[in-house]
Write a protein that holds these residues in place. Structure first.
Motif, short mmCIF file in Angstrom:
data_model
loop_
_atom_site.label_atom_id
_atom_site.label_comp_id
_atom_site.label_asym_id
_atom_site.label_seq_id
_atom_site.Cartn_x
_atom_site.Cartn_y
_atom_site.Cartn_z
N THR A 32 61.94 77.55 120.63
CA THR A 32 62.07 77.72 119.20
C THR A 32 61.75 76.42 118.46
OG1 THR A 32 64.41 77.10 119.14
CG2 THR A 32 63.90 79.43 119.55
N THR A 33 61.67 76.54 117.13
CA THR A 33 61.41 75.37 116.30
C THR A 33 62.69 74.58 116.03
OG1 THR A 33 61.67 76.67 114.28
CG2 THR A 33 59.43 76.42 115.17
N GLY A 36 68.67 75.85 113.67
CA GLY A 36 69.21 76.27 112.39
C GLY A 36 68.82 77.68 112.01
N ALA A 37 69.31 78.11 110.85
CA ALA A 37 69.08 79.47 110.38
C ALA A 37 67.59 79.76 110.16
CB ALA A 37 69.84 79.72 109.09
N GLY A 38 66.80 78.75 109.85
CA GLY A 38 65.38 78.94 109.61
C GLY A 38 64.52 78.78 110.85
N ALA A 39 65.13 78.55 112.00
CA ALA A 39 64.36 78.35 113.24
C ALA A 39 63.63 79.63 113.62
CB ALA A 39 65.29 77.92 114.37
N GLU A 40 62.46 79.45 114.22
CA GLU A 40 61.67 80.60 114.64
C GLU A 40 61.28 80.47 116.10
OE1 GLU A 40 58.73 82.25 111.83
OE2 GLU A 40 59.03 80.36 110.77
N ARG A 61 54.12 81.72 114.02
CA ARG A 61 55.23 81.66 113.06
C ARG A 61 54.86 82.40 111.78
NH1 ARG A 61 56.56 75.82 111.90
NH2 ARG A 61 58.30 76.77 110.81
N SER A 62 55.85 82.99 111.16
CA SER A 62 55.61 83.68 109.89
C SER A 62 55.18 82.66 108.84
CB SER A 62 56.86 84.42 109.43
OG SER A 62 57.92 83.51 109.25
N HIS A 64 52.53 80.95 108.90
CA HIS A 64 51.69 79.92 109.51
C HIS A 64 50.61 80.60 110.36
CE1 HIS A 64 54.40 76.66 108.38
NE2 HIS A 64 55.36 77.52 108.63
N CYS A 68 49.86 75.08 114.03
CA CYS A 68 51.23 74.77 113.63
C CYS A 68 51.58 73.37 114.10
CB CYS A 68 52.18 75.79 114.26
SG CYS A 68 53.90 75.41 114.03
#
Length: 95
Positions: A32-33, A36-40, A61-62, A64, A68
């Motif tokens: 994952t990136t 946190g909550a925004g991790a993808e 990724r959404s 992107h 990336c």
């Protein structure tokens, strides 16, 4: 160092492990990136218990569509990863 695991606890753990392995579990590994909550999810791999790879893929990724900068593996692939997570998670695996 003294072994604090009793023989009966060791036998029970061994029995549980053997039962889990004979039920042919699948293992999902993701990269994952971040946490946190925004991790993808940026990479996914699905393995059988014997280590056979059922699926391995980079994940686009959404927002992107191309390269990336967040993950070095994506920079090596021209045009970015082939699938977004919703596209990949909806695919059927071969029998």
């Amino acid at each position: 160092m003294t072994d604090i695991v009793t023989p009966s606890a060791r036998a029970q753990a061994t029995s549980l492990a053997l039962a889990a392995l004979t039920s042919r579990p699948l293992y999902l590994d993701t990269e994952t990136t971040g946490l946190g909550a925004g991790a993808e999810i940026v990479e996914v791999c699905l393995l059988e218990a014997d280590g056979s790879v059922l699926l391995t893929s980079l994940v686009r990724r959404s927002g992107h569509p191309g390269r990336c900068r967040a993950h070095p593996r994506h920079q090596r692939r021209r045009g970015g990863p082939p699938f977004t997570w919703p596209e990949l998670s909806g695919r059927r695996l071969p029998n």
